[in-house]
Scaffold this motif. Structure first.
Motif, PDB file in Angstrom:
ATOM      1  N   UNK A  35     -12.933  74.199   4.036  1.00  0.00           N
ATOM      2  CA  UNK A  35     -12.474  73.677   5.330  1.00  0.00           C
ATOM      3  C   UNK A  35     -13.641  73.379   6.258  1.00  0.00           C
ATOM      4  N   UNK A  36     -13.353  72.549   7.229  1.00  0.00           N
ATOM      5  CA  UNK A  36     -14.265  72.273   8.328  1.00  0.00           C
ATOM      6  C   UNK A  36     -13.680  72.853   9.609  1.00  0.00           C
ATOM      7  N   UNK A  37     -14.576  73.381  10.429  1.00  0.00           N
ATOM      8  CA  UNK A  37     -14.215  73.934  11.719  1.00  0.00           C
ATOM      9  C   UNK A  37     -15.185  73.357  12.749  1.00  0.00           C
ATOM     10  N   UNK A  38     -14.847  73.503  14.014  1.00  0.00           N
ATOM     11  CA  UNK A  38     -15.771  73.083  15.058  1.00  0.00           C
ATOM     12  C   UNK A  38     -15.638  73.985  16.260  1.00  0.00           C
ATOM     13  N   UNK A  45     -13.930  78.699  18.137  1.00  0.00           N
ATOM     14  CA  UNK A  45     -14.001  77.857  16.953  1.00  0.00           C
ATOM     15  C   UNK A  45     -12.589  77.479  16.522  1.00  0.00           C
ATOM     16  N   UNK A  46     -12.412  76.222  16.121  1.00  0.00           N
ATOM     17  CA  UNK A  46     -11.083  75.748  15.742  1.00  0.00           C
ATOM     18  C   UNK A  46     -11.117  75.039  14.393  1.00  0.00           C
ATOM     19  N   UNK A  47      -9.988  75.028  13.753  1.00  0.00           N
ATOM     20  CA  UNK A  47      -9.815  74.348  12.468  1.00  0.00           C
ATOM     21  C   UNK A  47      -9.823  72.839  12.663  1.00  0.00           C
ATOM     22  N   UNK A  48     -10.462  72.125  11.722  1.00  0.00           N
ATOM     23  CA  UNK A  48     -10.493  70.666  11.766  1.00  0.00           C
ATOM     24  C   UNK A  48      -9.797  70.061  10.546  1.00  0.00           C
ATOM     25  N   UNK A  49     -10.201  70.487   9.352  1.00  0.00           N
ATOM     26  CA  UNK A  49      -9.672  69.870   8.139  1.00  0.00           C
ATOM     27  C   UNK A  49      -9.879  70.822   6.967  1.00  0.00           C
ATOM     28  N   UNK A  84     -14.278  56.581  14.633  1.00  0.00           N
ATOM     29  CA  UNK A  84     -13.748  56.432  15.994  1.00  0.00           C
ATOM     30  C   UNK A  84     -13.956  57.707  16.816  1.00  0.00           C
ATOM     31  N   UNK A  85     -15.175  58.179  16.821  1.00  0.00           N
ATOM     32  CA  UNK A  85     -15.477  59.420  17.524  1.00  0.00           C
ATOM     33  C   UNK A  85     -15.225  59.295  19.020  1.00  0.00           C
ATOM     34  N   UNK A  86     -14.742  60.380  19.589  1.00  0.00           N
ATOM     35  CA  UNK A  86     -14.392  60.439  21.001  1.00  0.00           C
ATOM     36  C   UNK A  86     -15.198  61.539  21.688  1.00  0.00           C
ATOM     37  N   UNK A  87     -15.296  61.476  23.004  1.00  0.00           N
ATOM     38  CA  UNK A  87     -16.042  62.539  23.708  1.00  0.00           C
ATOM     39  C   UNK A  87     -15.523  63.935  23.386  1.00  0.00           C
ATOM     40  N   UNK A  88     -14.219  64.059  23.178  1.00  0.00           N
ATOM     41  CA  UNK A  88     -13.650  65.383  22.906  1.00  0.00           C
ATOM     42  C   UNK A  88     -13.996  65.906  21.513  1.00  0.00           C
ATOM     43  N   UNK A  89     -14.643  65.088  20.698  1.00  0.00           N
ATOM     44  CA  UNK A  89     -15.108  65.557  19.389  1.00  0.00           C
ATOM     45  C   UNK A  89     -16.456  66.263  19.475  1.00  0.00           C
ATOM     46  N   UNK A  90     -17.051  66.267  20.638  1.00  0.00           N
ATOM     47  CA  UNK A  90     -18.335  66.953  20.830  1.00  0.00           C
ATOM     48  C   UNK A  90     -18.199  68.426  20.483  1.00  0.00           C
ATOM     49  N   UNK A  91     -18.998  68.878  19.524  1.00  0.00           N
ATOM     50  CA  UNK A  91     -18.915  70.264  19.056  1.00  0.00           C
ATOM     51  C   UNK A  91     -19.980  70.490  18.008  1.00  0.00           C
ATOM     52  N   UNK A  92     -20.160  71.749  17.671  1.00  0.00           N
ATOM     53  CA  UNK A  92     -20.920  72.107  16.475  1.00  0.00           C
ATOM     54  C   UNK A  92     -19.911  72.261  15.343  1.00  0.00           C
ATOM     55  N   UNK A  93     -20.167  71.569  14.246  1.00  0.00           N
ATOM     56  CA  UNK A  93     -19.246  71.557  13.113  1.00  0.00           C
ATOM     57  C   UNK A  93     -19.765  72.469  12.004  1.00  0.00           C
ATOM     58  N   UNK A  94     -18.851  73.252  11.460  1.00  0.00           N
ATOM     59  CA  UNK A  94     -19.168  74.219  10.413  1.00  0.00           C
ATOM     60  C   UNK A  94     -18.219  74.023   9.233  1.00  0.00           C
ATOM     61  N   UNK A  95     -18.681  74.391   8.051  1.00  0.00           N
ATOM     62  CA  UNK A  95     -17.772  74.483   6.914  1.00  0.00           C
ATOM     63  C   UNK A  95     -17.653  75.953   6.514  1.00  0.00           C
ATOM     64  N   UNK A 106     -25.502  77.285   9.964  1.00  0.00           N
ATOM     65  CA  UNK A 106     -26.004  77.024  11.311  1.00  0.00           C
ATOM     66  C   UNK A 106     -25.203  75.947  12.027  1.00  0.00           C
ATOM     67  N   UNK A 107     -24.389  75.228  11.265  1.00  0.00           N
ATOM     68  CA  UNK A 107     -23.583  74.177  11.863  1.00  0.00           C
ATOM     69  C   UNK A 107     -24.366  72.893  12.068  1.00  0.00           C
ATOM     70  N   UNK A 108     -23.651  71.851  12.430  1.00  0.00           N
ATOM     71  CA  UNK A 108     -24.252  70.543  12.700  1.00  0.00           C
ATOM     72  C   UNK A 108     -23.666  70.003  13.994  1.00  0.00           C
ATOM     73  N   UNK A 109     -24.542  69.671  14.936  1.00  0.00           N
ATOM     74  CA  UNK A 109     -24.110  69.233  16.265  1.00  0.00           C
ATOM     75  C   UNK A 109     -23.683  67.766  16.225  1.00  0.00           C
ATOM     76  N   UNK A 110     -22.503  67.494  16.744  1.00  0.00           N
ATOM     77  CA  UNK A 110     -22.007  66.125  16.886  1.00  0.00           C
ATOM     78  C   UNK A 110     -21.807  65.845  18.356  1.00  0.00           C
ATOM     79  N   UNK A 111     -22.424  64.771  18.827  1.00  0.00           N
ATOM     80  CA  UNK A 111     -22.353  64.445  20.238  1.00  0.00           C
ATOM     81  C   UNK A 111     -21.975  62.985  20.411  1.00  0.00           C
ATOM     82  N   UNK A 112     -20.685  62.664  20.528  1.00  0.00           N
ATOM     83  CA  UNK A 112     -20.290  61.304  20.864  1.00  0.00           C
ATOM     84  C   UNK A 112     -20.682  60.996  22.298  1.00  0.00           C
TER      85      UNK A 112
END
Length: 114
Positions: A35-38, A45-49, A84-95, A106-112
């Motif tokens: 799974x992916x979380x962010x 931290x929340x579930x993504x996929x 179609x990334x949106x501002x609300x997708x800004x987060x550190x993403x983890x698997x 360590x996660x990966x930072x996504x910054x729309x």
């Protein structure tokens, strides 16, 4: 020893796309529901996929039809394609696995764009 290494994040343009990678060692992704979380600033931290062993997938409502999870067994890597990334997708993403019981990377930072 289990290790998860996320990569592929960064800054994106409006409506842009990114593909995150999660390279796993010490555990076969083909034999685990992965799974992916962010985690956004100031939020839990929340579930993504998630992708099951059988390759069925499930997504959080907020990312449905925009994000796609996939897996390459030969590379022992899980991916998250984000469109179609949106501002609300800004987060550190983890698997992690679907139960979030593995050591966190360590996660990966996504910054729309704002």
């Amino acid at each position: 020893q289990v290790q998860l290494v996320e990569s592929g994040g960064g800054l994106v343009q409006p409506g842009g796309s990114l593909r995150l990678s999660c390279a796993a060692s010490g555990i076969p992704v083909s034999l685990n529901d992965m799974a992916w979380y962010r985690q956004a600033p100031g939020k839990p931290r929340e579930f993504v996929a998630v992708m099951s062993i059988g390759r069925s997938t499930n997504y959080a409502d907020s990312v449905k039809r925009r994000f796609t999870v996939s897996r390459d067994n030969a590379k022992n890597t899980v991916y998250l394609r984000m469109n179609n990334l949106k501002p609300e997708d800004t987060a550190v993403y983890y698997c992690n696995n679907a139960r979030a019981t593995l050591p966190w990377g360590q996660g990966s930072q996504v910054t729309p764009p704002a």
